[in-house]
Each structure stands twice: as C-alpha cells, then as structure tokens.
Design an enzyme around this catalytic site. Structure first.
Site, mmCIF file in Angstrom:
data_model
loop_
_atom_site.group_PDB
_atom_site.id
_atom_site.type_symbol
_atom_site.label_atom_id
_atom_site.label_comp_id
_atom_site.label_asym_id
_atom_site.label_seq_id
_atom_site.Cartn_x
_atom_site.Cartn_y
_atom_site.Cartn_z
ATOM 1 N N GLU A 322 0.819 -1.218 0.000
ATOM 2 C CA GLU A 322 0.000 0.000 0.000
ATOM 3 C C GLU A 322 0.849 1.263 0.000
ATOM 4 O O GLU A 322 0.396 2.322 -0.424
ATOM 5 C CB GLU A 322 -0.928 0.022 1.229
ATOM 6 C CG GLU A 322 -2.324 -0.461 0.917
ATOM 7 C CD GLU A 322 -3.340 -0.211 2.031
ATOM 8 O OE1 GLU A 322 -2.969 0.260 3.128
ATOM 9 O OE2 GLU A 322 -4.517 -0.500 1.796
ATOM 10 N N HIS A 343 7.839 -26.582 0.930
ATOM 11 C CA HIS A 343 7.124 -27.685 0.282
ATOM 12 C C HIS A 343 6.030 -27.175 -0.646
ATOM 13 O O HIS A 343 5.206 -27.948 -1.117
ATOM 14 C CB HIS A 343 6.533 -28.614 1.349
ATOM 15 C CG HIS A 343 7.589 -29.250 2.202
ATOM 16 N ND1 HIS A 343 8.001 -30.557 2.051
ATOM 17 C CD2 HIS A 343 8.373 -28.737 3.181
ATOM 18 C CE1 HIS A 343 8.970 -30.832 2.913
ATOM 19 N NE2 HIS A 343 9.215 -29.733 3.613
ATOM 20 N N LYS A 460 -13.895 1.034 -3.943
ATOM 21 C CA LYS A 460 -14.899 1.430 -2.935
ATOM 22 C C LYS A 460 -16.021 2.223 -3.602
ATOM 23 O O LYS A 460 -17.193 2.046 -3.292
ATOM 24 C CB LYS A 460 -14.243 2.304 -1.864
ATOM 25 C CG LYS A 460 -13.380 1.551 -0.895
ATOM 26 C CD LYS A 460 -13.000 2.472 0.254
ATOM 27 C CE LYS A 460 -11.870 1.916 1.069
ATOM 28 N NZ LYS A 460 -11.259 2.882 1.946
HETATM 29 O O1 PA5 Z 1 -3.211 1.764 5.791
HETATM 30 C C1 PA5 Z 1 -4.337 2.226 5.719
HETATM 31 O O2 PA5 Z 1 -4.587 3.428 5.895
HETATM 32 C C2 PA5 Z 1 -5.507 1.324 5.426
HETATM 33 O O3 PA5 Z 1 -5.125 0.003 5.266
HETATM 34 C C3 PA5 Z 1 -6.532 1.400 6.554
HETATM 35 O O4 PA5 Z 1 -5.927 1.007 7.746
HETATM 36 C C4 PA5 Z 1 -7.773 0.526 6.297
HETATM 37 O O5 PA5 Z 1 -8.356 0.855 5.069
HETATM 38 C C5 PA5 Z 1 -8.779 0.703 7.426
HETATM 39 O O6 PA5 Z 1 -9.116 2.040 7.556
HETATM 40 P P1 PA5 Z 1 -9.847 2.607 8.833
HETATM 41 O O7 PA5 Z 1 -8.950 2.456 9.991
HETATM 42 O O8 PA5 Z 1 -10.110 4.041 8.511
HETATM 43 O O9 PA5 Z 1 -11.119 1.823 9.015
#
Ligand code: PA5
Length: 469
Positions: A322, A343, A460
């Site tokens: 990410e 394995h 989303k």
């Molecule tokens: O790294 C990030 O920002 C994302 O992976 C969020 O943690 C994830 O989308 C969850 O978001 P939130 O904490 O707003 O529910």
C-alpha cells in the site's frame, strides 16, 4: 544480554557490485534527512502538495508515548490504555476486535508473535486471566460473522458469570470503513441484547479506537462510551501499530506494551544516528533497492522461519504494497513460512524466474525448552530417525535455514538474514519499526509518497454505486 536484532546481507552483497552501495549512500542519507525534516513539518501549514498526506508521526511516537508515561504515569495515554485493558481482562473472558487493514494486521501480528499459539484453547487460569481473542470486521463473510455470533450466543448465556462475559473493541481511523462499520452494528447489537440496551455495563465493555473526527467518533460521543482512544491524525493506518490501534488490544492480551515501544524507540534512535553498516533500516533499504534497480529483482520474499511470524509477514505485505505500489512502481511483497512453504513455493524460489530477494526472518532462541527427536529400539526405526540422535527441533531448523541459504547461493539467488535473538516484545517492537522506517525511507529515495492509498478508492466507489442501485 542485548536483544538487538541484526541484519546480515553479506550473502546478497556477493551478487552485486559493491560500488553501488557507495554511490547510493549520499542519496540514502539525504532520504533519511528528509524523513527527519518531515517530522518538523507536521502540524504546520508548510507541507508541500506533493507530500500530502504526511503521516510521519509514527517515527517518534514510541519515545513520545514512553516520555509521557514517565511524566504522567496513570494519567498518560499509556497509563489509561493499561488501566482500561486491565478492566476488560477482569470483566470479560472473550474479546472481539473489529478492524481491517492497518486497523487489524498489526494487532494480529502482535498476537501471533507474542501470545500462546493455542491461546483460545487454554483455560482462563492457563491464560493468566487474559480473555480469548476473536478478530472480525475484516472481511465481508456471512459464514464467519454468523459463526462468531453463534459462538458468543451459545458460550455466553449468563452475563453474571465472568467466564460467560465478552467485550468488544472497534478500530477505524476514518470511522467510515464499511466492513468494520457493519461488523460494529452487528456485534454491538448482540452485546447490547446480552447486557441490556444502553446499560452502563454495555458502555463500559465497548472500547472504540478512532480518529479525532468521523462517523465512529460522533457515534461514540453520542453513545457515551467510557473510554474512546484516539488515533493521531499524523499517523497513517498501516503505520499505526504503536498507537492505541495495536497497543490497546495488545495490552488486553497481556502484552508488555512499554517494552514493545522501547524496542521501537530504540530502532528509531538507531536509524537516526548510526552509519550504514550498523543501521538495519538503511542497510535493508539499500539491498532491497539496489537489487530492484540493478537486477530487476522486484519480488521481496519475507521468509519467516516459524509459525508465529506469519502474521507479521502479512502485516508487512500490506505495509509495502500500500505504501510503495504507486505510479506503476513498487516491489511486490510475499510472505512465506518455512519450512512449511519450502514444500509449496521452494521449487520456484530455487529455479523459477530470477526476480526474488529473500529476506529470512530468523529467531535465534526458541521460547520453550528444546525438543529432542525421540529415539526408539532398532526394530521400530523404519523411519530411520535414530540417525538424528541428540538432535533437537532447533537443530533441524538451523540445518534447514543453512541448507536453504546455501542452495540459493549455489545458483546466485540473493538472500539476507534478519536475526531476532529471541521473540519478545522488545525484538518485535524493533522489527515492526524497522520495517516501517525502511518503507518510508525507500519511498523518499524513489520519490513515491509512502503515505496515503489513493488507489484503494476506485473499488470502494464502484462498490458503493452497486449498493446504491
Ligand atoms: O493503511 C491504511 O490506511 C488502510 O489500510 C486502513 O488502515 C484501512 O483501510 C482501514 O481504515 P480505517 O482504519 O479508517 O477503518
């Protein structure tokens, strides 16, 4: 005894021209300076557009939390987290953690690395009074949600009996993530039905952890929950394991969160002050970056040697993917757990495409007494294991690590070792902070903003459109 983790990339370095490390050094130092300056930009209106968002708050947070604790003890955030965690331990025997992505993976990594592998199977006494743990709100899975609700309904029928009481934490920085929000409605409804709607006990057994504003914050204020822990604005989701996001549930599970933070703070200090060669963050980043740049090695395999590290690897998969998977760049992370995955993936790693850098994560000392291979009478030795006389499970593991590294070296496949003297709060704190700092350092080096995840919005938006139909 020092418990510093070590990074040894000598095997990888043999496969690459050493001059690249020298020429990279000024750029890496400049990237480190930039990270130090990022901290100063936080909270000002001087943040340039190409640095938005700037979530650099995680860098110094561990030391800040420890300092605040020293100054204010019970009144500090850590003090309040520990007090509330103790309360949930004393008041419930099952603990549901709702959250996804950065609001989930870090706690899962801590739980698997630091708690008993069969934690939920133990009696309350064997668990030292720590509740059983369940993760939800991290998917859209009807069967999994139903199964947990049924488990709570059948296992908890008398709220007066401690062994039949359960509690809940909901974690979302934005406060609007669909999976977690739906999970919260469902499990809140179940919890209120059990303890009485709007009862004081149902308010005290729900602990929201969220950003300073948003739907979950508004709802929690309105509801009057006893404790709502904050997620600082300047710490991004996947960098938030050392905020209440990871610290509160970890404290409920009996993890020594101050020791964890000390490990993280010491890693930051080491990163800020040590030269290359004695700086795991810079050394790891240099090796990863140079193999990608010079040898097109674009897959980073985190090869964990032990079952308890798998979730830590999955946490890192998210962190790297990410953070740097942007602008058609970014290496691909892949976690394996060995010897299990020798394995399944071993063949490809030995003879497949030459696109992988393997970083072994090795725990030097097992947390339990060494288990010896049992010896049997000769007439029962059909499995031929008597030849392993005197050998233990750690001996076999060491042989597997050495044998695998040597097999990769023989065919010029790069490996490096991240060595944890043992698996405990201090070493896990160092490891997580090291990998977060390295991810940001590499982002600064290749001019990719490691913070934010704009690409996640596309699905989303489409999903919302489909739901609105
Ligand atoms: O790294 C990030 O920002 C994302 O992976 C969020 O943690 C994830 O989308 C969850 O978001 P939130 O904490 O707003 O529910």
């Amino acid at each position: 005894m020092t418990s510093f983790l070590r990074y040894d990339d000598s095997a990888a370095r043999r496969l690459i021209d050493g001059k690249w490390y020298e020429t990279l050094q000024p750029d890496l130092l400049a990237a480190r300076d930039e990270m130090l300056k990022d901290i100063e930009l936080l909270g000002t209106d001087q943040i340039p557009a190409d640095k938005q968002p700037l979530d650099a708050g995680f860098q110094n947070l561990p030391q800040q939390l420890l300092d605040e604790y020293e100054a204010k003890k019970e009144e500090s955030l850590l003090g309040r987290i520990e007090t509330k965690a103790r309360e949930l331990r004393e008041e419930s025997d099952r603990f549901v953690v709702l959250g996804i992505g950065g609001s989930y993976m870090g706690m899962r990594a801590l739980f698997e690395a630091l708690c008993h592998p069969w934690h939920n199977e133990l009696t309350r006494q064997q668990r030292n009074g720590v509740p059983r743990l369940y993760f939800e709100g991290n998917n859209v899975d009807n069967d999994s949600i139903t199964a947990l609700k049924e488990l709570l309904e059948t296992g908890c029928q008398d709220p007066a009996d401690l062994l039949q009481r359960w509690s809940l934490t909901v974690i979302s920085k934005s406060g609007g993530t669909l999976e977690t929000a739906v999970g919260f409605r469902l499990f809140r409804e179940a919890l209120e039905a059990y303890y009485g709607p709007d009862s004081a006990v149902s308010r005290s057994l729900v602990v929201p952890i969220t950003g300073l504003e948003g739907k979950l914050r508004n709802f929690s204020n309105e509801k009057g929950y006893e404790d709502i822990f904050p997620i600082p604005d300047n710490v991004g989701g996947r960098f938030s394991v050392f905020t209440a996001v990871g610290l509160f549930p970890a404290a409920v599970m009996g993890v020594d969160i101050r020791r964890l933070l000390q490990g993280a703070a010491d890693m930051t200090e080491r990163f800020n002050s040590q030269p290359m060669g004695d700086n795991p963050v810079m050394d790891y980043t240099a090796t990863c970056h140079l193999f990608e740049r010079e040898k097109n090695v674009s897959i980073r395999v985190l090869s964990t040697w032990g079952k308890r590290l798998e979730a830590l690897g999955l946490w890192y998969d998210q962190l790297l993917a990410e953070s740097l998977g942007k602008a058609e760049q970014g290496a691909t992370p892949l976690t394996v757990v060995n010897t299990r995955d020798l394995h399944s993936r071993g063949q490809q790693h030995q003879e497949g495409a030459l696109d992988k850098l393997i970083t072994n994560v090795i725990v030097e000392r097992a947390g339990t007494e060494d288990v010896a291979v049992p010896m049997v009478p000769d007439n029962e030795n059909q499995d031929d294991l008597n030849k392993l006389k005197g050998k233990t499970i750690p001996d076999i593991l060491s042989a597997a690590i050495e044998g695998t590294n040597r097999a990769y070296a023989d065919v010029n496949r790069p490996t490096a070792d991240l060595i944890l003297p043992e698996l405990n709060e201090y070493t896990v704190g160092q490891t997580l902070q090291m990998l977060m700092l390295a991810t940001v350092l590499e982002g600064r080096l290749i001019k990719i903003n490691p913070y934010g995840q704009p690409g996640v919005e596309a699905y989303k938006k489409n999903m919302q459109e489909v739901l609105n139909r």
